[in-house]
Scaffold this motif. Structure first.
Motif, PDB file in Angstrom:
ATOM      1  N   ILE A  72     159.377 124.832  -7.191  1.00 22.42           N
ATOM      2  CA  ILE A  72     160.467 124.899  -6.223  1.00 22.42           C
ATOM      3  C   ILE A  72     161.510 123.802  -6.465  1.00 22.42           C
ATOM      4  N   SER A  73     161.119 122.704  -7.087  1.00 22.55           N
ATOM      5  CA  SER A  73     162.066 121.623  -7.369  1.00 22.55           C
ATOM      6  C   SER A  73     163.144 122.056  -8.348  1.00 22.55           C
ATOM      7  N   GLU A  74     162.929 123.123  -9.114  1.00 22.45           N
ATOM      8  CA  GLU A  74     163.912 123.596 -10.085  1.00 22.45           C
ATOM      9  C   GLU A  74     164.853 124.648  -9.503  1.00 22.45           C
ATOM     10  N   TRP A  75     164.672 125.023  -8.257  1.00 15.13           N
ATOM     11  CA  TRP A  75     165.545 125.998  -7.636  1.00 15.13           C
ATOM     12  C   TRP A  75     166.805 125.307  -7.157  1.00 15.13           C
ATOM     13  N   GLU A  76     167.936 125.867  -7.482  1.00 12.85           N
ATOM     14  CA  GLU A  76     169.196 125.305  -7.008  1.00 12.85           C
ATOM     15  C   GLU A  76     169.517 125.869  -5.631  1.00 12.85           C
ATOM     16  N   GLY A  77     170.080 125.023  -4.791  1.00  7.75           N
ATOM     17  CA  GLY A  77     170.564 125.474  -3.505  1.00  7.75           C
ATOM     18  C   GLY A  77     169.506 125.694  -2.443  1.00  7.75           C
ATOM     19  N   HIS A  78     168.257 125.355  -2.725  1.00  8.21           N
ATOM     20  CA  HIS A  78     167.258 125.522  -1.669  1.00  8.21           C
ATOM     21  C   HIS A  78     167.327 124.326  -0.726  1.00  8.21           C
ATOM     22  N   ASP A  79     167.114 124.600   0.522  1.00 10.54           N
ATOM     23  CA  ASP A  79     167.130 123.559   1.548  1.00 10.54           C
ATOM     24  C   ASP A  79     165.836 123.708   2.338  1.00 10.54           C
ATOM     25  N   PRO A  80     164.728 123.187   1.792  1.00 14.36           N
ATOM     26  CA  PRO A  80     163.429 123.455   2.416  1.00 14.36           C
ATOM     27  C   PRO A  80     163.252 122.762   3.765  1.00 14.36           C
ATOM     28  N   GLN A  81     162.591 123.479   4.640  1.00 15.38           N
ATOM     29  CA  GLN A  81     162.157 122.922   5.921  1.00 15.38           C
ATOM     30  C   GLN A  81     160.651 122.758   5.817  1.00 15.38           C
ATOM     31  N   TRP A  82     160.160 121.564   6.065  1.00 19.50           N
ATOM     32  CA  TRP A  82     158.733 121.281   5.921  1.00 19.50           C
ATOM     33  C   TRP A  82     157.960 121.892   7.073  1.00 19.50           C
ATOM     34  N   LEU A  83     156.794 122.425   6.755  1.00 18.30           N
ATOM     35  CA  LEU A  83     155.912 123.063   7.736  1.00 18.30           C
ATOM     36  C   LEU A  83     154.560 122.367   7.736  1.00 18.30           C
ATOM     37  N   SER A  84     153.819 122.574   8.802  1.00 18.52           N
ATOM     38  CA  SER A  84     152.428 122.131   8.830  1.00 18.52           C
ATOM     39  C   SER A  84     151.579 123.220   8.182  1.00 18.52           C
ATOM     40  N   ALA A  85     150.365 122.867   7.817  1.00 19.75           N
ATOM     41  CA  ALA A  85     149.438 123.854   7.254  1.00 19.75           C
ATOM     42  C   ALA A  85     149.219 124.979   8.255  1.00 19.75           C
ATOM     43  N   ASN A  86     149.072 124.656   9.522  1.00 20.47           N
ATOM     44  CA  ASN A  86     148.841 125.664  10.549  1.00 20.47           C
ATOM     45  C   ASN A  86     150.025 126.616  10.685  1.00 20.47           C
TER      46      ASN A  86
END
Length: 108
Positions: A72-86
């Motif tokens: 995923i670090s090689e994807w351009e333009g992604h703006d990830p939102q961190w989630l919990s495992a649950n």
């Protein structure tokens, strides 16, 4: 360390949910189409690899989709939102159930 994120692809109206390994490679992936969060994919890398070895990759892809190959670090333009495992597990379970329900034969 395992991490979980989600990203929205606005052009297609799709939410991508990822379970990532330490290097950012996708271990599990869910795709949900807006509106209504219709499951498009809920793929697990381990299952993909097993299906490929058994010569059933096309069948698996038809039922569950495939995981992304690039980290995923090689994807351009992604703006990830961190989630919990649950949070990821809830989305994963619901998507798998939707996709499995579509595979069942409909009563006549």
């Amino acid at each position: 360390m395992t991490r979980w994120v989600r990203c929205f692809w606005d052009e297609e109206g799709v939410w991508f949910y990822f379970e990532l390994d330490t290097d950012g490679y996708v271990m599990r992936q869910v795709e949900l189409q807006e509106p209504g969060c219709r499951a498009l994919a809920a793929a697990w890398l381990v299952e993909c690899q097993e299906a490929q070895k058994a010569g059933r990759l096309a069948e698996y892809e038809s039922a569950y989709g495939l995981t992304a190959e690039l980290p995923i670090s090689e994807w351009e333009g992604h703006d990830p939102q961190w989630l919990s495992a649950n949070e990821f597990e809830v989305v994963w379970s619901q998507a798998r159930r939707q996709l499995q329900d579509r595979q069942r034969p409909q009563p006549s």
